[in-house]
Design an enzyme around this catalytic site. Structure first.
Site, PDB file in Angstrom:
ATOM      1  CB  ALA A   1       6.573  16.828   3.466  1.00 51.88           C
TER       2      ALA A   1
ATOM      3  CG  PHE B   1      18.500  10.487 -10.724  1.00 55.43           C
ATOM      4  CD1 PHE B   1      18.954   9.231 -10.362  1.00 55.43           C
ATOM      5  CD2 PHE B   1      17.137  10.755 -10.580  1.00 55.43           C
ATOM      6  CE1 PHE B   1      18.074   8.261  -9.866  1.00 55.43           C
ATOM      7  CE2 PHE B   1      16.250   9.803 -10.085  1.00 55.43           C
ATOM      8  CZ  PHE B   1      16.715   8.562  -9.730  1.00 55.43           C
TER       9      PHE B   1
ATOM     10  CD  GLN C   1       8.755  14.787 -13.387  1.00 50.62           C
ATOM     11  OE1 GLN C   1       8.873  14.147 -12.358  1.00 50.62           O
ATOM     12  NE2 GLN C   1       9.633  15.687 -13.777  1.00 50.62           N
TER      13      GLN C   1
ATOM     14  CG  HIS D   1       9.127   8.672 -14.426  1.00 55.49           C
ATOM     15  ND1 HIS D   1       9.822   7.735 -15.156  1.00 55.49           N
ATOM     16  CD2 HIS D   1       9.893   8.951 -13.345  1.00 55.49           C
ATOM     17  CE1 HIS D   1      10.968   7.470 -14.531  1.00 55.49           C
ATOM     18  NE2 HIS D   1      11.036   8.207 -13.433  1.00 55.49           N
TER      19      HIS D   1
ATOM     20  CG  LEU E   1       8.840   4.890 -11.421  1.00 55.09           C
ATOM     21  CD1 LEU E   1       8.540   6.003 -12.411  1.00 55.09           C
ATOM     22  CD2 LEU E   1       9.355   5.487 -10.133  1.00 55.09           C
TER      23      LEU E   1
ATOM     24  CD  GLU F   1      15.590  10.463 -13.891  1.00 56.72           C
ATOM     25  OE1 GLU F   1      14.391  10.774 -13.958  1.00 56.72           O
ATOM     26  OE2 GLU F   1      16.493  11.298 -13.750  1.00 56.72           O
TER      27      GLU F   1
ATOM     28  NE  ARG G   1      12.260  11.859 -13.435  1.00 61.15           N
ATOM     29  CZ  ARG G   1      11.962  11.568 -12.180  1.00 61.15           C
ATOM     30  NH1 ARG G   1      10.919  12.143 -11.603  1.00 61.15           N
ATOM     31  NH2 ARG G   1      12.697  10.717 -11.503  1.00 61.15           N
TER      32      ARG G   1
ATOM     33  CG  HIS H   1       6.504  10.242 -11.530  1.00 55.42           C
ATOM     34  ND1 HIS H   1       6.398   9.084 -10.801  1.00 55.42           N
ATOM     35  CD2 HIS H   1       7.655  10.837 -11.119  1.00 55.42           C
ATOM     36  CE1 HIS H   1       7.451   8.983  -9.976  1.00 55.42           C
ATOM     37  NE2 HIS H   1       8.217  10.040 -10.135  1.00 55.42           N
TER      38      HIS H   1
ATOM     39  NE  ARG I   1       9.600  15.395  -8.742  1.00 54.15           N
ATOM     40  CZ  ARG I   1      10.123  14.170  -8.636  1.00 54.15           C
ATOM     41  NH1 ARG I   1      11.371  13.998  -8.238  1.00 54.15           N
ATOM     42  NH2 ARG I   1       9.398  13.102  -8.940  1.00 54.15           N
TER      43      ARG I   1
ATOM     44  CB  SER J   1      10.318  14.909  -5.271  1.00 52.96           C
ATOM     45  OG  SER J   1       9.236  14.875  -4.388  1.00 52.96           O
TER      46      SER J   1
HETATM   47  C1  LIG Z   1       6.836   5.375  -7.541  1.00 47.09           C
HETATM   48  C2  LIG Z   1       7.472   6.677  -7.153  1.00 47.09           C
HETATM   49  C3  LIG Z   1       8.849   6.777  -7.027  1.00 47.09           C
HETATM   50  C4  LIG Z   1       9.444   7.975  -6.660  1.00 47.09           C
HETATM   51  N1  LIG Z   1      10.805   8.031  -6.529  1.00 47.09           N
HETATM   52  C5  LIG Z   1      11.376   9.196  -6.146  1.00 47.09           C
HETATM   53  C6  LIG Z   1      12.781   9.277  -5.944  1.00 47.09           C
HETATM   54  O1  LIG Z   1      13.508   8.300  -6.080  1.00 47.09           O
HETATM   55  N2  LIG Z   1      13.307  10.476  -5.576  1.00 47.09           N
HETATM   56  C7  LIG Z   1      12.542  11.584  -5.391  1.00 47.09           C
HETATM   57  O2  LIG Z   1      13.082  12.644  -5.055  1.00 47.09           O
HETATM   58  N3  LIG Z   1      11.200  11.525  -5.556  1.00 47.09           N
HETATM   59  C8  LIG Z   1      10.599  10.367  -5.917  1.00 47.09           C
HETATM   60  N4  LIG Z   1       9.248  10.313  -6.071  1.00 47.09           N
HETATM   61  C9  LIG Z   1       8.434  11.453  -5.660  1.00 47.09           C
HETATM   62  C10 LIG Z   1       8.345  11.491  -4.140  1.00 47.09           C
HETATM   63  O3  LIG Z   1       8.317  10.182  -3.640  1.00 47.09           O
HETATM   64  C11 LIG Z   1       7.116  12.220  -3.622  1.00 47.09           C
HETATM   65  O4  LIG Z   1       6.964  13.447  -4.267  1.00 47.09           O
HETATM   66  C12 LIG Z   1       7.239  12.470  -2.118  1.00 47.09           C
HETATM   67  O5  LIG Z   1       7.569  11.272  -1.444  1.00 47.09           O
HETATM   68  C13 LIG Z   1       5.978  13.054  -1.542  1.00 47.09           C
HETATM   69  O6  LIG Z   1       6.125  13.111  -0.138  1.00 47.09           O
HETATM   70  P1  LIG Z   1       5.078  13.888   0.759  1.00 47.09           P
HETATM   71  O7  LIG Z   1       5.552  13.779   2.157  1.00 47.09           O
HETATM   72  O8  LIG Z   1       4.836  15.230   0.212  1.00 47.09           O
HETATM   73  O9  LIG Z   1       3.715  13.077   0.574  1.00 47.09           O
HETATM   74  P2  LIG Z   1       3.334  11.541   0.842  1.00 47.09           P
HETATM   75  O10 LIG Z   1       4.490  10.680   1.125  1.00 47.09           O
HETATM   76  O11 LIG Z   1       2.436  11.168  -0.292  1.00 47.09           O
HETATM   77  O12 LIG Z   1       2.502  11.610   2.171  1.00 47.09           O
HETATM   78  C14 LIG Z   1       1.215  12.178   2.224  1.00 47.09           C
HETATM   79  C15 LIG Z   1       0.661  11.970   3.600  1.00 47.09           C
HETATM   80  O13 LIG Z   1      -0.570  12.685   3.739  1.00 47.09           O
HETATM   81  C16 LIG Z   1      -1.554  11.845   4.303  1.00 47.09           C
HETATM   82  N5  LIG Z   1      -2.863  12.335   3.850  1.00 47.09           N
HETATM   83  C17 LIG Z   1      -3.237  12.669   2.589  1.00 47.09           C
HETATM   84  N6  LIG Z   1      -4.519  13.102   2.601  1.00 47.09           N
HETATM   85  C18 LIG Z   1      -4.945  13.041   3.874  1.00 47.09           C
HETATM   86  C19 LIG Z   1      -6.173  13.341   4.521  1.00 47.09           C
HETATM   87  N7  LIG Z   1      -7.257  13.789   3.856  1.00 47.09           N
HETATM   88  N8  LIG Z   1      -6.255  13.151   5.859  1.00 47.09           N
HETATM   89  C20 LIG Z   1      -5.196  12.680   6.576  1.00 47.09           C
HETATM   90  N9  LIG Z   1      -4.009  12.368   5.998  1.00 47.09           N
HETATM   91  C21 LIG Z   1      -3.900  12.560   4.674  1.00 47.09           C
HETATM   92  C22 LIG Z   1      -1.193  10.457   3.826  1.00 47.09           C
HETATM   93  O14 LIG Z   1      -1.748   9.461   4.655  1.00 47.09           O
HETATM   94  C23 LIG Z   1       0.343  10.526   3.942  1.00 47.09           C
HETATM   95  O15 LIG Z   1       0.715  10.276   5.272  1.00 47.09           O
HETATM   96  C24 LIG Z   1       8.649   9.112  -6.441  1.00 47.09           C
HETATM   97  C25 LIG Z   1       7.266   9.028  -6.573  1.00 47.09           C
HETATM   98  C26 LIG Z   1       6.673   7.827  -6.938  1.00 47.09           C
HETATM   99  C27 LIG Z   1       5.198   7.772  -7.097  1.00 47.09           C
END
Ligand SMILES: Cc1cc2nc3c(=O)[nH]c(=O)nc-3n(C[C@H](O)[C@H](O)[C@H](O)COP(=O)(O)OP(=O)(O)OC[C@H]3O[C@@H](n4cnc5c(N)ncnc54)[C@H](O)[C@@H]3O)c2cc1C
Length: 557
Positions: free
Chosen positions: A9, A108, A224, A226, A236, A239, A270, A335, A370, A375
């Site tokens: 994100a 999926f 959620q 999983h 994990l 899926e 899920r 999850h 979800r 995601s």
């Molecule tokens: C094992 C696993 C498998 C998954 N597989 C899938 C999939 O196949 N398909 C799918 O759609 N979703 C999947 N998901 C869900 C999905 O991966 C996550 O919801 C998504 O990647 C979250 O992305 P994000 O950018 O919001 O956060 P993140 O990738 O968690 O990034 C968070 C960022 O914030 C930073 N941060 C946090 N707190 C602070 C702070 N206090 N100060 C500075 N930096 C901070 C961290 O360093 C990091 O850079 C999976 C989740 C898991 C756990």
């Protein structure tokens, strides 16, 4: 503009903001490619195939959400999905191609078409690295603060968010980051539970930081579980395995999903599959270790070795099982959080100047549950939209300034943590009790008695955490002090999850109340919003669910 978090994100937001002309600082408490998005395995959804349609993807998402998702946002996400896949492909993400050379998909859960695009079972890893290359390429516009930890969000006298205070983990130095707009992209809160599929860094920091400055949270009760995680360590099993044809079996060898989801079997959504598994386990048809089995031997061995190689490794290294030759024991495990900081579909929160995108946010496109592979899509679509919107907002502003004294306050807070007596409980022990409590009482099945008990424990842990001592009093990579700060965030987040779960007196999506079985649209087709509202305890209000074209119906798979 300041972006807090460099997972999918945050990186997507940084790129779109830079493309819109903004100068960007992106902060991450770990190196960006170690952000938790790197763990995403199975893939990302889009109705890109000409035989598929965004309307079908949208309807599946609405139904998957148990009608709690906001349909205007879901329409946007599913309409923009194909372009996001093409954007990534053009940047260099090596999505799987089929025998005809076209982008190939896998099935999926909860989807009426196979619309999940993937890179083996390392999809998040592949996308994150390609986006990071783009951040480096744009280094004139995007400054990266890697291994910097945000402690607090800053507001001006009118409540507008104007930046954040961050700590350089290398030397402990604090700095104010002034910004015309702040985008929170700090991920979810998996560590509030134990076990969880989420890594140690996923501690709900952004959710708590936004909440503390008055932002509204939404759908926090929707956690959620999983269906396929390893007992004990919570790792994990994607899926993607069921998408490729794996079966779920109980200890009697029965393919039990036939009784719960006769049309979709293992590929129901899920929440449905996790409840089915937990019912089998609770009613004595599971294995002695409190699990059921996932039989991946149904998938041709060659295909498993090609498309699911990470879980071959996980099975071998963490369970001693060759998944190509025998079933592996699994159970539902925490999850993902569907809830988070309430935003509109441009990422704007209820605090002016503050945006949120990704798992930290609740748009709400996932509602009560979800769909797998939605995601990554959410992070990219709403990351991009937040970046563009915030860049446009920033264009006509002057740079706000923050009083230098604000840093002194945070310095005092950190010094107070360092100087605590050693006679309280350990941070780790409090964290474990928190996680185990949530996993016992705020899990697949819930009731008033358990939730009330959970709230009492969480509030006791809050008092204990406030005096828990730490060992490391140094400044270089002091993870002890960070753990103490993160524990405070996790407890705040846990409190709001339990308050939301107590409030919702019906069963919908991931919120299954044994004492209120069944969905009750008449009273509960609404979001639960939680905010501090100027006080220091969570206050509940409600907001309507946006329905555009799909009226709530009975949900079966
Ligand atoms: C094992 C696993 C498998 C998954 N597989 C899938 C999939 O196949 N398909 C799918 O759609 N979703 C999947 N998901 C869900 C999905 O991966 C996550 O919801 C998504 O990647 C979250 O992305 P994000 O950018 O919001 O956060 P993140 O990738 O968690 O990034 C968070 C960022 O914030 C930073 N941060 C946090 N707190 C602070 C702070 N206090 N100060 C500075 N930096 C901070 C961290 O360093 C990091 O850079 C999976 C989740 C898991 C756990």
């Amino acid at each position: 503009m300041l972006i807090i978090g460099a997972g999918l994100a945050g990186q997507r937001a940084a790129l779109s903001a830079a493309e819109a002309g903004a100068s960007v600082a992106i902060v991450s408490k770990v190196h960006p490619v170690r952000s938790h998005s790197v763990a995403a395995a199975g893939g990302i959804n889009a109705a890109l195939n000409p035989e598929d349609s965004w309307e079908s993807h949208a309807f599946d998402t609405v139904k998957g959400s148990d009608y709690l998702g906001d349909q205007d946002a879901i329409e946007i996400m599913t309409q923009e999905a194909p372009n996001e896949i093409l954007y990534l492909e053009h940047l260099g993400v090596t999505f799987h191609r089929n025998e005809t050379g076209h982008l190939g998909t896998r099935a999926f859960g909860g989807a009426s078409a196979a619309r999940t695009y993937y890179v083996a079972d390392i999809t998040g890893h592949a996308i994150l690295h390609v986006l990071y290359e783009q951040l480096m390429k744009r280094s004139e516009q995007i400054d990266r603060y890697e291994e910097w930890f945000t402690t607090d969000l800053l507001q001006d006298e009118n409540g507008t968010c104007i930046g954040a205070i961050c700590r350089d983990l290398r030397d402990g130095g604090l700095q104010v980051f002034n910004a015309k707009a702040v985008i929170l992209a700090s991920g979810g809160c998996g560590q509030v539970y134990r076990p969880t599929t989420n890594g140690l860094i996923v501690t709900g920091d952004g959710i708590a930081q936004a909440y503390r400055i008055g932002a509204r949270l939404m759908d926090m009760e929707m956690i959620q579980y999983h269906p396929t995680t390893l007992a004990g360590n919570g790792l994990l099993i994607t899926e993607g395995a069921r998408g490729e044809g794996a079966w779920l079996l109980n200890a009697e060898g029965e393919r039990f999903m036939e009784r719960y989801a006769p049309n979709k079997f293992e590929l129901a959504s899920r929440d449905v599959v996790s409840r089915a598994e937990q019912t089998e386990i609770n009613e004595g048809r599971g294995f002695e270790d409190g699990t059921v089995a996932l039989d991946i031997t149904k998938v041709p061995r060659r295909r498993t070795l090609e498309a699911l190689r990470e879980i071959v490794n996980i099975g071998r290294d963490f369970a001693g099982v060759d998944i190509t030759r025998e079933p592996i024991h699994i159970k539902p495990g925490m999850h993902y959080i569907m809830g988070g900081v309430k935003t509109d579909y441009d990422g704007q929160t209820t605090v002016p100047g503050l945006y949120a995108a990704g798992e930290v946010a609740c748009v709400s496109v996932h509602g009560g549950n979800r769909l797998g592979a939605n995601s990554l899509l959410d992070t990219l679509v709403f990351g991009r939209r937040s970046g563009v919107h915030a860049a446009n907002r920033a264009r006509n502003m002057t740079m706000p300034a923050t009083l230098a004294s604000r840093v002194a306050e945070t310095e005092r807070d950190i010094a107070a943590i360092m100087n605590r007596q050693q006679n309280g409980r350990r941070i780790g022990a409090i964290k474990n009790e928190l996680g185990e409590t949530m996993n016992e009482y705020v899990a697949v099945f819930r009731d008033q008695e358990g939730l009330t008990k959970a709230l009492e424990i969480v509030r006791r842990l809050k008092e204990e955490a406030a005096v828990a001592g730490i060992d490391d009093r140094g400044s270089v990579f002091n993870q002890d002090v960070i753990a103490a700060i993160e524990l405070g965030y996790m407890i705040d987040v846990a409190e709001t999850i339990v308050v939301g779960a107590l409030e919702r007196k019906e069963s919908r999506g991931a919120q299954w109340r044994l004492d209120y079985p069944g969905r009750n649209d008449e009273e509960w087709l609404k979001h639960i919003d939680i905010s501090l509202n100027g006080g220091d305890t969570p206050q509940v209000t409600y907001s309507p669910v946006t329905i555009t074209r799909w009226q709530p119906e009975e949900r079966t798979y």
